[in-house]
Each structure stands twice: as structure tokens, then as C-alpha cells.
Write an enzyme that holds these catalytic residues in place. Structure first.
Site, PDB file in Angstrom:
ATOM      1  N   LYS A 208       9.396  -1.032  14.223  1.00  0.00           N
ATOM      2  CA  LYS A 208      10.030  -0.892  12.902  1.00  0.00           C
ATOM      3  C   LYS A 208      11.121   0.163  12.962  1.00  0.00           C
ATOM      4  CE  LYS A 208       5.760  -1.385  10.176  1.00  0.00           C
ATOM      5  NZ  LYS A 208       4.870  -0.675   9.267  1.00  0.00           N
TER       6      LYS A 208
ATOM      7  N   GLU B  90      -4.820  -6.655  14.686  1.00  0.00           N
ATOM      8  CA  GLU B  90      -4.290  -5.334  14.324  1.00  0.00           C
ATOM      9  C   GLU B  90      -5.422  -4.305  14.393  1.00  0.00           C
ATOM     10  OE1 GLU B  90      -2.468  -4.265  10.310  1.00  0.00           O
ATOM     11  OE2 GLU B  90      -0.642  -4.650  11.433  1.00  0.00           O
TER      12      GLU B  90
ATOM     13  N   LYS C 144       0.838  -1.202   0.000  1.00  0.00           N
ATOM     14  CA  LYS C 144       0.000   0.000   0.000  1.00  0.00           C
ATOM     15  C   LYS C 144       0.874   1.253   0.000  1.00  0.00           C
ATOM     16  CE  LYS C 144      -3.563   2.348   2.695  1.00  0.00           C
ATOM     17  NZ  LYS C 144      -4.533   2.286   3.786  1.00  0.00           N
TER      18      LYS C 144
ATOM     19  N   HIS D  79      -5.195 -33.476  17.419  1.00  0.00           N
ATOM     20  CA  HIS D  79      -4.073 -34.276  17.908  1.00  0.00           C
ATOM     21  C   HIS D  79      -2.969 -33.398  18.474  1.00  0.00           C
ATOM     22  CE1 HIS D  79      -5.825 -37.932  16.193  1.00  0.00           C
ATOM     23  NE2 HIS D  79      -6.318 -37.087  15.310  1.00  0.00           N
TER      24      HIS D  79
ATOM     25  N   GLY E 134      -4.866  -1.934   4.954  1.00  0.00           N
ATOM     26  CA  GLY E 134      -4.092  -3.078   4.463  1.00  0.00           C
ATOM     27  C   GLY E 134      -4.762  -4.407   4.763  1.00  0.00           C
ATOM     28  N   ARG E 135      -5.255  -4.577   5.985  1.00  0.00           N
ATOM     29  CA  ARG E 135      -5.845  -5.868   6.373  1.00  0.00           C
ATOM     30  C   ARG E 135      -7.252  -6.060   5.815  1.00  0.00           C
ATOM     31  NH1 ARG E 135      -4.680  -2.406  10.401  1.00  0.00           N
ATOM     32  NH2 ARG E 135      -6.335  -1.601  11.733  1.00  0.00           N
TER      33      ARG E 135
ATOM     34  N   GLU F  36      10.528  -4.763   4.467  1.00  0.00           N
ATOM     35  CA  GLU F  36      10.587  -6.165   4.047  1.00  0.00           C
ATOM     36  C   GLU F  36      10.298  -6.286   2.549  1.00  0.00           C
ATOM     37  OE1 GLU F  36       8.975  -4.963   6.636  1.00  0.00           O
ATOM     38  OE2 GLU F  36       8.978  -6.359   8.342  1.00  0.00           O
TER      39      GLU F  36
HETATM   40  O1  F6P Z   1       3.212  -3.101   9.804  1.00  0.00           O
HETATM   41  C1  F6P Z   1       1.862  -3.174   9.662  1.00  0.00           C
HETATM   42  C2  F6P Z   1       1.391  -2.824   8.276  1.00  0.00           C
HETATM   43  O2  F6P Z   1       1.332  -1.458   8.126  1.00  0.00           O
HETATM   44  C3  F6P Z   1       0.065  -3.487   7.987  1.00  0.00           C
HETATM   45  O3  F6P Z   1      -0.997  -2.766   8.487  1.00  0.00           O
HETATM   46  C4  F6P Z   1       0.109  -3.598   6.506  1.00  0.00           C
HETATM   47  O4  F6P Z   1      -0.854  -4.508   6.040  1.00  0.00           O
HETATM   48  C5  F6P Z   1       1.523  -4.056   6.308  1.00  0.00           C
HETATM   49  O5  F6P Z   1       2.265  -3.325   7.274  1.00  0.00           O
HETATM   50  C6  F6P Z   1       2.095  -3.848   4.938  1.00  0.00           C
HETATM   51  O6  F6P Z   1       2.043  -2.515   4.541  1.00  0.00           O
HETATM   52  P1  F6P Z   1       2.217  -2.101   3.044  1.00  0.00           P
HETATM   53  O7  F6P Z   1       1.122  -2.717   2.255  1.00  0.00           O
HETATM   54  O8  F6P Z   1       2.162  -0.606   3.020  1.00  0.00           O
HETATM   55  O9  F6P Z   1       3.552  -2.607   2.569  1.00  0.00           O
END
Ligand code: F6P
Length: 547
Positions: free
Chosen positions: A510, A353, A207, A384, A267-268, A213
Site C-alpha cells: 500500500k 490474512e 474500520k 466442469h 476486519g476479517r 480504496e
Molecule cells: O489491507 C488489509 C486490511 O487492513 C484488512 O485487514 C481490512 O479488512 C481491510 O484492509 C479494510 O480495512 P478498513 O476496514 O480499515 O478500511
């Protein structure tokens, strides 16, 4: 309404009523109300939902819906669907529901018809995925794309990864998907293993397009590609999904190959947006439209159904009843479907979240616990592993069981006389029955169990569950399940008074990771990092890395 819901008379009446339920076993609730197994059910879309095995009676449900009214759930729901800025800390509309509106609908938000925007992107996604699926879009060497690799994390990973696995039977164009999220290089390395750059398409999903990452993995993936095929290959092997065109461009992806969405999609909550591009590539735009229509069916139900028969409202209220009145700390999600193996992980971000907050939307401390802890694994595997604690442990853990009439795959039983799917489903029904009704000491003794062993075998029962059934795990049903939980989160968050649509709590970690990195990698050992534990841990790590 009081701004502190726990001070409202609706809340207090539930507190007064608690004693009745605490002292009543589900066995008695069923014995006293023979119709509850048929009556305490609700159908939404293709989902048949049985909430009769909950520690509620009809009075509890009445008091809970009164609580929803006291918290203005209906007005806030309408405000969300209308595009009001209910995400107060970020001053944004919350409109994942607009992602699934039909093309002929209109929804003006901040002076813009967002439905037209949504369908413009869906149409572009459709054209692009048609081209990839048909082979009209080819890689730099002229070969067809056979694998899409989605690089994203959190909401830019969990939704599409979960849906892809759930709908693996709908992959009909010879294209498979892989999902890379973790900054642990093991993720990218293992997912690229065996892939041919010439037939691989990367979807960089972020987003913000600033997530460490994702940008790190995307950069390394680009090197993997260009080392094999040269710099010019990027145009045919990289596309982006983002709200941030400038950053996409700066990364080196042509914005002609970018699929956008908007700040009003959290995002979620974004799997129905362009974040679902990997899924659409694999299953096609028609199936993706069915997925969106499934979400829409639940949206309409949530929007129009009276609270008393409104599935997300009822399930959210029941979740809150356990959290705030009966002392439960978590909810297990137990799909009797291996294809839903990632559903609990997906729900963890959606629910935790969203509602893991300790201040209200107004910035004042909450006055009750918030945020159910979600966890789970598919049945029968969980049986199990951790069901022992569900059955005989000291904690109250309500569970959501999910099952299907028709299997996605089936095989004969050992003697060939039956179906493995029937075994799977008989386990689901048996578990919910045993959890609810258990087995008493008298019943166990009557089986001839020695007296000293009887206490070990007593199954207390009175352990609640929801059962959600559908005919088959279709694109629409996956969409329905997602929206069912999205709106439960909303109901709970509204009653708790929190902003379910921000995630400030993930930022500091972060930031500090970025600040700490030089201490791990620098030639010189760092000065104190501010606390003796972190100092020791970093020193240990540096020694392990030979620094
Ligand atoms: O670290 C949390 C977050 O901001 C989530 O809410 C989001 O889904 C995820 O990181 C990834 O964010 P982006 O889509 O901006 O890379």
C-alpha cells in the site's frame, strides 16, 4: 510445551504415524472400520459434519488432539474468549466472539463491559435499519430508500457481500444492496449504473476510515450524489461504520450517523459488528439477531466441547495434518449452493490474512509451513472446470463440500419428474464418493474399456473431503458456517504459534503504491525507481497513457 511445536513429542508422534496413513487408501480405511461413516461425524448447531472421508484413522485423530493439547489450544481459546491481549503485535484483545454474546451477558475487558457496548450499537443499528426499512428514514427528496451501497474493502466488504448473497431470500423490505470495493473505477461506475440518487443510501464501511480504496470511492460516490441532489443531501444518504469517529467527521459524515465498533474486532472477523449494517438493513434486525445467534452456537460448542468432538478443533487439526504432514498446499471450498458463491472469497481473507505468517507470535521464524491456501467455486460449476485436477491430478487437495436438504429455490427437472435441487445434491454426494474411492484399473477394464485407454480412466481415489450439511441456508446457518471457519483458523494459528490477528504483510505494498503514483502521473519521466523491471513497466505504462 516446547515453544517450537514441531520439536514436541506430539508432533514427532504424528510424523512416526504418517507412514501408516500414507500407505493406506481410503478404501482400506473404510473396509477396516465399518462404523467410520457414522462415527467420524460431528454435529454443531444445525451443521452435520462428516469427516470420515479423510486420510485419518482413530489413532491419527487421537494424536492430533494430543497435538492440540501440547499447543495449549484450550488455554489460548479461553484467553481469547476472556479478552486477553492475544493479538500480541498490536497488543489487542481478540473479541469477535463478544459481538454475539446475549445482552444479559457481561464481559469486562480492560475495565469495560464490552457486551453493553456491543448491544448499545446493535440497538442503534436496529433503530436505524427499522427506520430505513419502514420508510421513516427518507432521502433528501422525501423518497424511500430502495438500495444501500456498501463501500468498503477486505473485511469491510467480503463479509457483508457474502452474507447478503447467501441470504437474498430474506430481503423482505424492498431494499437491495450493492457492494463497491475496488479502486478500479469500473467497480463504482458499474454498481451505480441504473441507481437513482434519491433512493440510494451509502454505507461507508471502514474500520480505520483511512483505507485509500474506500475513501476514494466514497468521495466519488458523494460527488455523484451531490451533483444530483446538492450538498445538504449527504446527511440523508451517507452513514458510516468505523472505529474512527474523527476521520468520519473529517469526511463530512455526522457522527450521529456513525455506527461504531472496537479495535478488538479484526476486519476479517467483523461481519457480526456494525460492518453488517448493510445486511441488517436488507434482512432486518430480527434476522440479523438469528445470524449472530448462529455464530454464538458455534462459539459455545468451541468453548465447551471436548477436543475429540469439537468441530472447529477437528477440522482445524485435519487441515493442519494435510498441510504439515501430507504435503497438501491448498484446500478447496465447494458449496453446492449458488447463494454461497462468495463464500470461498470470504474465507480467503479470513484464513490467509490470518495465518499467512512466517514468524511466530514471539517474532522467531516458524519451523513448518503455515497458512492453508483456500480457494473454490460453487458446485456443480467447478465440476466442469477444475475438478479434473482434483480427481486425477498429482496434487493432494482436500475439499470442503457444503450442501443443504432444502433448496432456497427449486424447479422441476427436464421431464418434470424430479427436482433440480436433488440433481445438485446427488452431484455433491457423487463427487465426495468418487474422490474418496475412485475406480480401479480392474473395474475400468471390466467395463470393456480398451487396455490402452484404461490408464487414462483410472480414478485413483484417496482424495479427502469434509461434507458439511444443514437443513437450509438460514441466517443462523450462515453465522454457524462463519464461526466454524473462524475457529479453525484459530486452532491452526495457535498450533503454528503465529499471531492470526495482525496483517503486517499488506502494508508495504500500500505504501509503495502511494509512493509510485507520482511516477505514473508526473509530467517528467521519473528517475530510476530502484529496479530495472519496475522502471520498464512504468515507462511502458506512461507511454500507454501518452505521458
Ligand atoms: O489491507 C488489509 C486490511 O487492513 C484488512 O485487514 C481490512 O479488512 C481491510 O484492509 C479494510 O480495512 P478498513 O476496514 O480499515 O478500511
Amino acid at each position: 510445551m516446547s515453544s517450537d511445536i514441531t520439536a514436541s513429542s506430539a508432533w514427532q508422534k504424528l510424523g512416526d504415524h504418517l507412514g501408516t496413513i500414507s500407505s493406506t487408501h481410503l478404501r482400506e480405511l473404510f473396509a477396516d472400520d465399518e462404523a467410520r461413516g457414522a462415527d467420524l461425524t460431528v454435529t454443531v448447531g444445525d451443521l452435520y459434519i462428516d469427516y470420515s472421508k479423510h486420510r485419518v484413522n482413530r489413532e491419527t485423530l487421537r494424536l492430533l488432539t494430543d497435538l492440540a493439547r501440547a499447543a495449549d489450544v484450550e488455554a489460548r481459546r479461553d484467553a481469547m474468549f476472556a479478552g486477553e491481549h492475544i493479538n500480541v503485535s498490536e497488543d489487542r484483545a481478540v473479541l469477535h466472539t463478544a459481538l454475539r454474546l446475549p445482552a444479559d451477558a457481561t464481559l469486562e475487558v480492560d475495565g469495560q463491559n464490552v457486551v453493553a457496548d456491543v448491544h448499545e450499537v446493535l440497538d442503534r443499528m436496529g433503530t436505524f435499519t427499522d427506520a430505513v426499512r419502514s420508510g421513516a428514514w427518507r432521502g433528501a427528496t422525501g423518497e424511500r430508500i430502495s438500495t444501500v451501497v456498501n463501500i468498503g474493502i477486505g473485511g469491510s466488504d467480503l463479509g457483508p457481500a457474502m452474507v447478503y448473497q447467501a441470504l437474498r431470500h430474506y430481503a423482505d423490505a424492498g431494499i437491495s444492496a450493492r457492494f463497491v470495493s475496488n479502486v478500479d473505477p469500473a467497480d463504482l461506475v458499474s454498481k451505480l449504473a441504473g441507481l437513482d440518487p434519491a433512493t440510494t443510501l451509502f454505507i461507508i464501511a471502514s474500520k480505520t476510515f483511512s483505507t485509500l480504496e474506500t475513501l476514494t470511492n466514497a468521495t466519488r460516490a458523494r460527488s455523484w450524489l451531490t451533483d444530483a441532489l446538492g450538498d445538504d443531501a449527504v446527511a440523508k444518504h451517507f452513514v458510516a461504520v468505523s472505529t474512527n469517529a474523527d476521520k468520519v467527521s473529517a469526511f463530512g459524515i455526522d457522527t450521529a450517523n456513525m455506527f461504531g465498533f472496537w479495535d478488538w474486532v479484526g476486519g476479517r472477523y467483523s461481519v457480526g459488528s456494525a460492518i453488517g449494517l448493510s445486511v441488517m438493513t436488507v434482512i432486518g434486525k430480527e434476522r440479523f439477531a438469528e445470524f449472530l445467534a448462529g455464530m454464538r452456537a458455534v462459539d459455545e460448542h468451541f468453548l465447551t466441547e471436548p477436543l475429540e468432538s469439537n468441530a472447529p478443533v477437528l477440522l482445524g487439526l485435519i487441515g493442519l495434518w494435510y498441510s504439515n504432514f501430507l504435503g497438501a498446499e491448498s484446500r478447496a471450498v465447494l458449496p453446492y449452493s449458488n447463494d454461497l458463491a462468495r463464500f470461498a472469497a470470504y474465507l480467503q481473507q479470513l484464513t490467509m490474512e490470518s495465518n499467512g505468517k512466517s514468524v511466530t507470535a514471539a517474532g522467531t521464524p516458524v519451523t513448518t509451513s503455515t497458512g492453508e491456501i483456500f480457494w473454490g467455486e460453487p458446485g456443480t460449476n467447478g465440476q466442469h472446470a477444475f475438478y479434473q485436477l482434483l480427481h486425477q491430478g498429482t496434487r493432494l487437495i482436500p475439499a470442503d463440500f457444503i450442501g443443504f436438504a432444502e433448496p432456497t429455490d427449486d424447479l422441476p427437472t427436464m421431464d418434470g419428474s424430479g427436482s433440480m435441487h436433488d440433481i445438485l445434491m446427488s452431484n455433491l454426494f457423487a463427487q465426495t464418493k468418487v474422490l474418496a474411492f475412485g475406480k480401479t484399473a480392474e473395474e475400468i477394464a471390466a467395463d470393456g474399456t480398451p487396455a490402452d485407454v484404461v490408464p487414462h480412466k483410472v480414478m485413483p481415489g484417496n482424495r479427502p473431503s469434509t461434507t458439511i450439511l444443514a437443513q437450509r441456508l438460514t441466517p443462523s446457518v450462515v453465522g454457524q458456517l462463519i464461526a466454524l471457519y473462524e475457529h479453525q483458523v484459530f486452532v491452526e494459528g495457535t498450533i503454528w504459534g503465529v499471531d492470526s490477528f495482525d496483517q503486517c504483510g499488506v502494508e508495504l505494498g500500500k505504501k509503495q503504491a502511494l509512493e509510485l503514483e507520482p511516477a505514473l502521473t508526473g509530467v517528467e519521466a521519473p528517475e530510476s525507481l530502484g529496479d530495472s523491471s519496475t522502471d520498464q513497466l512504468v515507462a511502458w505504462y506512461r507511454r500507454g497513457r501518452g505521458r
